[in-house]
Design a protein around this motif. Structure first.
Motif, mmCIF file in Angstrom:
data_model
loop_
_atom_site.group_PDB
_atom_site.id
_atom_site.type_symbol
_atom_site.label_atom_id
_atom_site.label_comp_id
_atom_site.label_asym_id
_atom_site.label_seq_id
_atom_site.Cartn_x
_atom_site.Cartn_y
_atom_site.Cartn_z
ATOM 1 N N TYR A 65 46.076 9.581 29.475
ATOM 2 C CA TYR A 65 45.262 10.773 29.746
ATOM 3 C C TYR A 65 46.080 12.052 29.537
ATOM 4 O O TYR A 65 45.578 13.034 28.984
ATOM 5 N N ASP A 66 47.316 12.057 30.025
ATOM 6 C CA ASP A 66 48.137 13.270 29.927
ATOM 7 C C ASP A 66 48.353 13.665 28.470
ATOM 8 O O ASP A 66 48.309 14.850 28.125
ATOM 9 N N ASP A 86 45.096 14.947 27.044
ATOM 10 C CA ASP A 86 44.730 16.270 27.580
ATOM 11 C C ASP A 86 45.605 17.372 26.991
ATOM 12 O O ASP A 86 45.163 18.512 26.861
ATOM 13 N N HIS A 88 38.604 21.767 27.375
ATOM 14 C CA HIS A 88 39.823 21.060 26.992
ATOM 15 C C HIS A 88 40.688 21.947 26.103
ATOM 16 O O HIS A 88 41.898 22.031 26.269
ATOM 17 N N ARG A 139 37.961 15.159 26.838
ATOM 18 C CA ARG A 139 37.989 13.954 27.674
ATOM 19 C C ARG A 139 37.321 14.260 29.005
ATOM 20 O O ARG A 139 37.509 15.337 29.561
#
Lengths: 222, 222
Positions: free
Chosen positions: A33-34, A37, A137, A61
């Motif tokens: 995820y990091d 992102d 995002h 996301r």
């Protein structure tokens, strides 16, 4: 950063298992995820008539779903909308690694490779939520200030959802690793860190007068 | 920059013809070279067992040939070495484009999409030339200062060549393009330019003492 409360692991599959330099592989959901992102552009791979295509595109996301979007006329989206297999890759280049030998030069990076098939988002409210995730995002806070999509624009936007279920991260950090005997060589070695950096915002010449540059644009990425 | 002496054109094919927003498409050979030369990482797409893979990797260019390399054990290189179709994409992200409407947000970028098949470079001198192009692409001037590959390392490196014959560039520049009636809205709009920037070099703690940081590392990208 890895948050223990989300320390979930994505089970490796034959497709996501990191084979070259497996110690660089990582299946931690939060790490995946990091990277997603922090990235702004993904490279989306698919097969059409036996031919691979790799197209750069923006994404957003929301929890365990990755959204892409575009015109319903897009060849790529029309193909993906048929449920074909996708490989979506995001790469953050963190630096150049200069070794004493040509052979051991490398790069520091963080990348995610995500496999799956996309499904079309039809419900208008989910579509709006996806587009908000998309805009925020790229520029956090932007969605709240812009004119939201009107019904015609919403119809004119195809949104596809890809579950973040089959993915792996690959990460290299740190100094060069030379052959033991090469450390005695009088050759400078080290890292050149790289960072995607924002420069000062450029106001559109057609802006209404006396508008303040928003702080998220003035301080982007800081 | 486009140099008139190299103002060659790559004939568009069914694969390279830019279909979405065709006015952004460009088949000028020098423009394709400039984007490839400025990029550091490509995203290489290929099909294995019907499944698309997109893998980030470094590359080098020498005239009309693009070289990639890696371990002979690499699953990707072993697949490419069989002559399968490749789609290789390089994307330079130049900025975020903030429109008054969510719908018209965009990015400024320059990208190249290259199609073809790779052939293995076997001749040791061509292999060395390719590896020099490779190293000097990432860090101009580095090759002359490092320990060159020894025969064992040369054998342990698989180099593949991809002709730059079927490629197109796609470029977006400039401010947002909003719907005519939206220009009256009191919403700030403009561009946030982005640039991959080098930070100060980090000397490997295992370097021999009193080595000067080379100027190509100290001033990387400037």
């Amino acid at each position: 950063m890895t948050q223990p409360s989300n320390a979930d692991t994505l089970p490796p599959t034959a497709r996501t298992q990191v084979k070259r330099v497996p110690q660089r592989g990582n299946y931690d959901r939060q790490q995946v995820y990091d990277i997603l992102d922090e990235g702004l552009v993904c490279h989306l791979g698919f097969v059409a008539s036996g031919q691979p295509f790799v197209i750069p595109t923006a994404y957003g996301r929301l929890e365990d779903t990755l959204y892409i979007h575009g015109s319903p006329a897009s060849r790529m989206l029309k193909t993906l909308d048929q449920g074909v297999e996708i490989c979506l890759t995001v790469t953050l280049l963190d630096g150049l690694v200069l070794a004493r030998s040509a052979f051991h030069h490398s790069m520091n990076y963080r990348s995610v490779v995500l496999f799956g098939t996309a499904t079309r988002v039809n419900a208008p409210d989910e579509k709006l939520t996806a587009l908000k995730a998309f805009t925020d995002h790229v520029v956090p806070g932007r969605w709240a200030e812009v004119r939201p999509p009107n019904p015609q624009e919403l119809t004119g936007t195809l949104v596809l959802a890809l579950p973040i279920a089959e993915a792996s991260a690959k990460v290299r950090t740190g100094p060069p690793i030379d052959a033991p005997e090469d450390y005695a060589l009088p050759i400078w070695a080290g890292e050149i860190p790289l960072r995607l950096q924002a420069e000062g915002p450029v106001t559109d010449s057609r802006c209404q007068p006396n508008l303040t540059v928003p702080s998220y644009a003035e301080n982007y990425g800081r």
